[in-house]
Design a protein around this motif. Structure first.
Motif, PDB file in Angstrom:
ATOM      1  N   LEU A 226       0.840  -1.206   0.000  1.00 25.31           N
ATOM      2  CA  LEU A 226       0.000   0.000   0.000  1.00 25.31           C
ATOM      3  C   LEU A 226       0.874   1.255   0.000  1.00 25.31           C
ATOM      4  CD1 LEU A 226      -3.118   0.029   0.166  1.00 25.31           C
ATOM      5  CD2 LEU A 226      -2.874   0.804   2.532  1.00 25.31           C
ATOM      6  N   GLY A 227       1.901   1.223   0.839  1.00 20.99           N
ATOM      7  CA  GLY A 227       2.818   2.366   0.941  1.00 20.99           C
ATOM      8  C   GLY A 227       3.482   2.646  -0.400  1.00 20.99           C
ATOM      9  N   LEU A 228       3.943   1.556  -1.043  1.00 20.05           N
ATOM     10  CA  LEU A 228       4.608   1.725  -2.335  1.00 20.05           C
ATOM     11  C   LEU A 228       3.630   2.228  -3.400  1.00 20.05           C
ATOM     12  CD1 LEU A 228       7.102  -1.249  -2.691  1.00 20.05           C
ATOM     13  CD2 LEU A 228       7.609   1.178  -2.891  1.00 20.05           C
ATOM     14  N   ALA A 229       2.388   1.743  -3.348  1.00 19.72           N
ATOM     15  CA  ALA A 229       1.370   2.176  -4.322  1.00 19.72           C
ATOM     16  C   ALA A 229       1.111   3.672  -4.158  1.00 19.72           C
ATOM     17  CB  ALA A 229       0.086   1.378  -4.127  1.00 19.72           C
ATOM     18  N   VAL A 230       1.003   4.137  -2.928  1.00 22.24           N
ATOM     19  CA  VAL A 230       0.781   5.564  -2.666  1.00 22.24           C
ATOM     20  C   VAL A 230       1.981   6.370  -3.180  1.00 22.24           C
ATOM     21  CG1 VAL A 230       0.539   7.315  -0.849  1.00 22.24           C
ATOM     22  CG2 VAL A 230      -0.739   5.168  -0.692  1.00 22.24           C
TER      23      VAL A 230
ATOM     24  N   ASP B 277       4.079   5.480  -5.533  1.00 23.47           N
ATOM     25  CA  ASP B 277       4.064   5.463  -7.006  1.00 23.47           C
ATOM     26  C   ASP B 277       3.119   6.530  -7.550  1.00 23.47           C
ATOM     27  OD1 ASP B 277       5.830   3.456  -6.997  1.00 23.47           O
ATOM     28  OD2 ASP B 277       4.454   1.877  -7.684  1.00 23.47           O
ATOM     29  N   THR B 278       1.916   6.611  -6.941  1.00 22.82           N
ATOM     30  CA  THR B 278       0.908   7.568  -7.416  1.00 22.82           C
ATOM     31  C   THR B 278       1.429   8.999  -7.284  1.00 22.82           C
ATOM     32  OG1 THR B 278      -0.676   6.028  -6.476  1.00 22.82           O
ATOM     33  CG2 THR B 278      -1.559   8.112  -7.246  1.00 22.82           C
ATOM     34  N   VAL B 279       1.958   9.303  -6.079  1.00 20.75           N
ATOM     35  CA  VAL B 279       2.476  10.653  -5.848  1.00 20.75           C
ATOM     36  C   VAL B 279       3.619  10.942  -6.820  1.00 20.75           C
ATOM     37  CG1 VAL B 279       3.629  12.158  -4.156  1.00 20.75           C
ATOM     38  CG2 VAL B 279       1.773  10.638  -3.429  1.00 20.75           C
ATOM     39  N   TRP B 280       4.468   9.931  -6.965  1.00 19.29           N
ATOM     40  CA  TRP B 280       5.640  10.041  -7.862  1.00 19.29           C
ATOM     41  C   TRP B 280       5.176  10.355  -9.295  1.00 19.29           C
ATOM     42  CZ3 TRP B 280      10.336  10.901  -6.502  1.00 19.29           C
ATOM     43  CH2 TRP B 280      11.435  10.579  -7.298  1.00 19.29           C
ATOM     44  N   ALA B 281       4.141   9.647  -9.750  1.00 21.68           N
ATOM     45  CA  ALA B 281       3.632   9.835 -11.116  1.00 21.68           C
ATOM     46  C   ALA B 281       2.957  11.202 -11.242  1.00 21.68           C
ATOM     47  CB  ALA B 281       2.654   8.724 -11.469  1.00 21.68           C
ATOM     48  N   LEU B 282       2.174  11.563 -10.212  1.00 23.38           N
ATOM     49  CA  LEU B 282       1.443  12.835 -10.266  1.00 23.38           C
ATOM     50  C   LEU B 282       2.373  14.035 -10.266  1.00 23.38           C
ATOM     51  CD1 LEU B 282      -1.643  12.170  -7.935  1.00 23.38           C
ATOM     52  CD2 LEU B 282      -1.613  12.385 -10.421  1.00 23.38           C
TER      53      LEU B 282
ATOM     54  N   ALA C 228       9.451   0.087 -14.177  1.00 23.52           N
ATOM     55  CA  ALA C 228       8.768  -1.218 -14.078  1.00 23.52           C
ATOM     56  C   ALA C 228       8.854  -1.794 -12.652  1.00 23.52           C
ATOM     57  CB  ALA C 228       9.379  -2.178 -15.081  1.00 23.52           C
ATOM     58  N   ALA C 229      10.049  -1.667 -12.053  1.00 18.73           N
ATOM     59  CA  ALA C 229      10.232  -2.250 -10.710  1.00 18.73           C
ATOM     60  C   ALA C 229       9.256  -1.641  -9.713  1.00 18.73           C
ATOM     61  CB  ALA C 229      11.658  -2.029 -10.235  1.00 18.73           C
ATOM     62  N   LEU C 230       9.053  -0.337  -9.824  1.00 17.83           N
ATOM     63  CA  LEU C 230       8.152   0.345  -8.877  1.00 17.83           C
ATOM     64  C   LEU C 230       6.695  -0.110  -9.040  1.00 17.83           C
ATOM     65  CD1 LEU C 230       9.396   4.046  -8.586  1.00 17.83           C
ATOM     66  CD2 LEU C 230       9.358   2.282  -6.822  1.00 17.83           C
ATOM     67  N   ILE C 231       6.390  -0.647 -10.202  1.00 21.59           N
ATOM     68  CA  ILE C 231       5.017  -1.156 -10.394  1.00 21.59           C
ATOM     69  C   ILE C 231       4.938  -2.612  -9.942  1.00 21.59           C
ATOM     70  CG2 ILE C 231       3.244  -1.706 -12.135  1.00 21.59           C
ATOM     71  CD1 ILE C 231       4.306   0.761 -13.687  1.00 21.59           C
ATOM     72  N   ILE C 232       5.974  -3.379 -10.343  1.00 21.87           N
ATOM     73  CA  ILE C 232       5.932  -4.827 -10.057  1.00 21.87           C
ATOM     74  C   ILE C 232       6.004  -5.118  -8.557  1.00 21.87           C
ATOM     75  CG2 ILE C 232       7.195  -7.011 -10.351  1.00 21.87           C
ATOM     76  CD1 ILE C 232       7.915  -5.959 -13.192  1.00 21.87           C
ATOM     77  N   VAL C 233       6.915  -4.415  -7.859  1.00 18.82           N
ATOM     78  CA  VAL C 233       7.131  -4.758  -6.430  1.00 18.82           C
ATOM     79  C   VAL C 233       5.850  -4.637  -5.595  1.00 18.82           C
ATOM     80  CG1 VAL C 233       8.401  -4.144  -4.326  1.00 18.82           C
ATOM     81  CG2 VAL C 233       9.607  -4.333  -6.494  1.00 18.82           C
ATOM     82  N   PRO C 234       5.105  -3.504  -5.654  1.00 17.22           N
ATOM     83  CA  PRO C 234       3.885  -3.475  -4.820  1.00 17.22           C
ATOM     84  C   PRO C 234       2.857  -4.527  -5.233  1.00 17.22           C
ATOM     85  CG  PRO C 234       4.038  -1.499  -6.186  1.00 17.22           C
ATOM     86  CD  PRO C 234       5.335  -2.218  -6.325  1.00 17.22           C
ATOM     87  N   VAL C 235       2.799  -4.829  -6.543  1.00 17.37           N
ATOM     88  CA  VAL C 235       1.840  -5.853  -6.990  1.00 17.37           C
ATOM     89  C   VAL C 235       2.220  -7.214  -6.397  1.00 17.37           C
ATOM     90  CG1 VAL C 235       0.946  -7.113  -8.996  1.00 17.37           C
ATOM     91  CG2 VAL C 235       1.202  -4.627  -9.092  1.00 17.37           C
ATOM     92  N   VAL C 236       3.522  -7.538  -6.483  1.00 15.79           N
ATOM     93  CA  VAL C 236       3.994  -8.831  -5.940  1.00 15.79           C
ATOM     94  C   VAL C 236       3.732  -8.887  -4.429  1.00 15.79           C
ATOM     95  CG1 VAL C 236       6.056 -10.220  -5.463  1.00 15.79           C
ATOM     96  CG2 VAL C 236       5.726  -9.222  -7.734  1.00 15.79           C
TER      97      VAL C 236
END
Ligand code: UDP
Ligand code: MG
Length: 342
Positions: A242-246, A248-253, A260-268
């Motif tokens: 959850l922390g990584l997803a948040v 990632d979102t802030v990072w993207a915004l 890719a790693a930043l997307i894969i790791v929270p999903v895994v």
């Protein structure tokens, strides 16, 4: 009143006679009948021969010899099953358990009203540092993860009433961790302390490997806490994902490129947290199976009105109360009236 003392022996040819002689001195001071229940735990030396010799010369020596070495726990169980005294004791044959303490133990039960008198070592002098450190770690760990409190330094040396002995025997589990069982059954226990003494002869039968296995077994038998690790890991992974997803979102915004790693790791992490949560649920059911298969008694009785002792020292057995049905009473009265006796 009879006292049975269970003595597990494994390759103790050098100790048995010294033990027997020391105990005979104590026995003279005990105002009750006495029997030894030696358990030869598959010894390969002259242990059995010596016990047999004692049994020939002394009627109060009984023994059980096991078909191979089953370990101290099995030997204790074999002895407790065999002992038929009103008070049942348990002690090592190497004289590390001071025989004269038996008199205080007897007094604690007969005059003190305790169900059990146990002993613990007040120090660990003479024991290797590393062994003491591991022992302390073991007591700290088991007391943290288990519902029963295991007294640090507790020896198996103890004297119990028949009722408590039967309670201990009513726990039918095969993997027996006596230190835990004695605590689990409850009852009033008085603790006596003594300073650590060295064995009178021979050497300890517990290798470091055996002791470690014993400690791990003890924790497994009296705690289901390790099963909770799945839940704990699941929560940690979920929070991290959850922390990584948040992040990632802030990072993207904020206009950054999300690799890719930043997307894969929270999903895994999220998928893994679900898997561990599932295993946690399984663990809860395994816990239930664990307790059900142990089939420990739901409760144990300490005392009933039958245990009230009169001044003459006789146990008062309560008379069975006959309860009459009202219809029967009416019929009885009617019968006597019609007989003309009333
Ligand atoms: N013992 C046993 N079976 C075994 C190991 C030990 O019956 O497999 C007995 C041993 O003969 C002794 C008691 O258990 O009477 C305690 O063993 P030991 O003195 O070696 O243990 P320690 O006092 O070092 O903890
Ligand atoms: Mg010993």
């Amino acid at each position: 009143m009879k006292i049975s003392i269970v003595v597990p022996c494994y390759n103790e040819e050098e100790c048995i006679e010294q033990y027997y002689n020391a105990m005979e001195e104590v026995r003279k001071k005990l105002p009750s009948d006495f029997e030894y229940v030696f358990v030869d735990d598959g010894s390969s030396d002259a242990t059995l021969d010596i016990i047999r010799g004692l049994a020939r010369s002394d009627k109060s020596v009984r023994y059980v010899s096991l078909s191979r070495n089953f370990g101290k726990e099995a030997a204790i169980l074999a002895g407790l099953k065999e002992a038929d005294g009103d008070l049942v004791g348990l002690m090592d044959v190497d004289l590390q358990d001071p025989p004269e303490m038996l008199l205080d133990m007897y007094d604690g039960i007969v005059n003190g009203g305790y169900d059990c008198v146990s002993c613990r070592r007040s120090d660990r002098k003479g024991e290797s540092r590393i062994r003491s450190a591991f022992a302390r770690l073991f007591y700290r760990m088991i007391n943290r993860v288990s519902n029963v409190h295991i007294t640090s330094g507790a020896r198996d040396y103890r004297l119990m009433t028949r009722r408590m002995t039967d309670a201990v025997l009513s726990l039918s589990e095969r993997e027996r961790f006596s230190k835990g069982i004695f605590e689990w059954v409850g009852y009033n226990t008085k603790w006596l302390e003594y300073k650590n003494t060295q064995r009178v002869a021979g050497s300890t039968k517990w290798s470091f490997k055996k002791l470690t296995a014993y400690a791990v077994n003890g924790i497994e038998d009296f705690s289901t806490a390790p099963l909770k690790f799945n839940f704990i890991l699941s929560v940690l992974m979920f929070v991290a994902s959850l922390g990584l997803a948040v992040f990632d979102t802030v990072w993207a915004l904020t206009g950054h490129a999300v690799g890719a790693a930043l997307i894969i790791v929270p999903v895994v992490l999220f998928v893994a947290s679900l898997l561990f949560f599932g295993m946690g649920i399984l663990g809860e059911y395994v816990k239930k199976i664990f307790y059900e298969t142990k089939a420990r008694p739901v409760f144990l009785v300490r005392e009933t009105e039958k245990d009230i002792v009169t001044e003459a020292g006789r146990v008062v057995a309560s008379e069975p109360v006959s309860v009459k049905n009202v219809d029967d009473v009416v019929a009885e009265v009617a019968a006597t009236v019609s007989d003309g006796r009333e």
